[in-house]
Design a protein around this motif. Structure first.
Motif, PDB file in Angstrom:
ATOM      1  N   GLN A  64      -2.666   3.040 -13.839  1.00  8.37           N
ATOM      2  CA  GLN A  64      -3.003   1.680 -13.418  1.00  8.37           C
ATOM      3  C   GLN A  64      -4.263   1.659 -12.561  1.00  8.37           C
ATOM      4  O   GLN A  64      -5.022   0.688 -12.597  1.00  8.37           O
ATOM      5  CB  GLN A  64      -1.829   1.071 -12.647  1.00  8.37           C
ATOM      6  N   GLN A  65      -4.486   2.713 -11.791  1.00 12.49           N
ATOM      7  CA  GLN A  65      -5.695   2.795 -10.965  1.00 12.49           C
ATOM      8  C   GLN A  65      -6.819   3.576 -11.664  1.00 12.49           C
ATOM      9  O   GLN A  65      -8.002   3.358 -11.375  1.00 12.49           O
ATOM     10  CB  GLN A  65      -5.390   3.482  -9.626  1.00 12.49           C
TER      11      GLN A  65
ATOM     12  N   GLU B  91       0.832  -1.198   0.000  1.00 10.56           N
ATOM     13  CA  GLU B  91       0.000   0.000   0.000  1.00 10.56           C
ATOM     14  C   GLU B  91       0.872   1.256   0.000  1.00 10.56           C
ATOM     15  O   GLU B  91       1.972   1.274   0.542  1.00 10.56           O
ATOM     16  CB  GLU B  91      -0.909   0.010   1.238  1.00 10.56           C
TER      17      GLU B  91
END
Length: 408
Positions: free
Chosen positions: A366-367, A274
């Motif tokens: 990517q997100q 994370e």
């Protein structure tokens, strides 16, 4: 290794050309091209090789690499079938590009039908070669989706290719069966992927209501110099944090590029992967060494989204350094212009409007895989409403060289 599209030149030629332009310095060195593309009209079980001695275009004759074909003779997935090649455009549209950028070369053309990733990779292993061999995979991306939907699908597909995902389907890319095997072989050889461009026919010459997606990617062995720079940057970043925490430092190699002006971002992830902090600068106003050290400290201790890093976080921490390329204007008076100009997976973007500024790295795609999501997040980061737009909004785009520590 290159991945290039194969539509008509007016549609995808500009995208393919970005990959072929990289070959200029290899013009005399590359003497063999292994060209794989999907069959569109003739069903094939395996990979079809031609029986003819040469292919010919208006630019001249290209001899077939008979020795390479002989090396594949015992592989059951390789068949001789001229019928598969006769109507197939996925291979032939690449030939004028190759003839334009290379000197003399022999060609090994393989039309890929129903073949597993392992079967395709086994063929490529036989003919992998060295600097004299270029592997080209011909594939378009999604077909006949509306513009925005295609951007989303193609952005996701490109990110999967950059991660060497070998489970692509033909709804993702018409050359998925060739791509999966090529990605498997590329990963086995330790190649590094670089996304050069991703667009669709709505950006070039087609109707945006029904588009075909295109991407250009290059795969190569990491250069010794690039790898050395990455090692030096990551060690400098880690030691900058270690000195504040009074943790053990790691050996820190030197590199000439560290003394030159440079700008970077340092991103930290915890043991679970994370985000743990991210800080950087876009203007190269100090040496790259000073910049990476300052940004590493700031990411660890000054990112307001997170508590200050502690010794308890140290063991599981992984560091990523993104070195920014030159900032280039992205001219867009309307938001629709910006959305069409953005290149998913490629562009990092800086937004300026009045006292508001925001920056997103290319990794954020990517997100947020669509231009609309990406631009909305950029405006939010700049302290603006997600639906805000003004003609005075100033956008700059950039690319990065990304280096990241590998988890133990």
């Amino acid at each position: 290794m290159l991945i290039v599209p194969h539509a008509g030149y007016v549609y995808s030629g500009e995208i393919a050309a970005q990959a072929y332009a990289l070959l200029a310095r290899w013009r005399e060195r590359i003497t063999r091209v292994v060209l794989l593309g999907p069959v569109h009209r003739v069903p094939v079980r395996g990979l079809a090789a031609p029986t003819v001695a040469a292919f010919q275009t208006p630019l001249g004759r290209i001899p077939i690499d008979r020795a390479a074909l002989a090396d594949l003779r015992d592989l059951p997935q390789v068949v001789r079938d001229d019928f598969a090649h006769a109507p197939e455009h996925s291979l032939e549209v690449q030939l004028p590009f190759l003839q334009s950028v290379l000197a003399d070369f022999a060609l090994l053309p393989l039309a890929v039908g129903d073949a597993s990733p392992d079967e395709v990779a086994a063929v490529l292993e036989r003919v992998w070669g060295g600097d004299e061999t270029l592997i080209v995979i011909s594939s378009d991306l999604s077909h006949y989706l509306p513009y925005a939907q295609a951007q989303l699908r193609d952005g996701q597909t490109v990110q999967r290719m950059l991660r060497f995902d070998t489970t692509l389907g033909t709804h993702d890319a018409c050359g998925a069966l060739a791509l999966n095997g090529a990605l498997l072989a590329a990963q086995h050889h330790g190649l590094v992927a670089q996304l050069l461009d991703v667009r669709n026919s709505g950006d070039t010459a087609g109707d945006p209501a029904r588009v075909v997606g295109y991407a250009a990617l290059a795969f190569d062995t990491p250069s010794t110099d690039t790898a050395a720079l990455g090692e030096a940057l990551l060690a400098a970043a880690r030691n900058a944090i270690a000195r504040v925490l009074q943790c053990p430092e790691v050996p820190e190699p030197t590199h000439a590029a560290l003394a030159r002006p440079g700008a970077c971002f340092v991103t930290l992830h915890d043991a679970a992967g994370e985000l743990r902090g991210c800080k950087g600068r876009i203007d190269p106003e100090r040496s790259l060494l000073e910049d990476v050290c300052a940004n590493a400290e700031s990411a660890a201790f000054d990112d307001a989204r997170f508590a200050r890093l502690t010794c308890d976080d140290w063991a599981g921490l992984t560091i990523e350094v993104s070195v920014l390329g030159a900032l280039r204007p992205l001219r867009a008076r309307r938001e629709a212009d910006a959305l069409r100009a953005l290149r998913p997976g490629v562009d990092g973007v800086v937004l300026d409007w009045g006292d508001h500024r925001g920056t997103l790295l290319p990794q954020v795609w990517q997100q947020l895989p669509t231009p609309r999501e990406f631009l909305q997040a950029l405006k939010h980061k700049a302290g603006l409403a997600r639906d805000f737009w003004a003609p005075e909004v100033r956008l700059m785009r950039f690319t990065v060289r990304k280096f990241e520590e590998q988890k133990a």
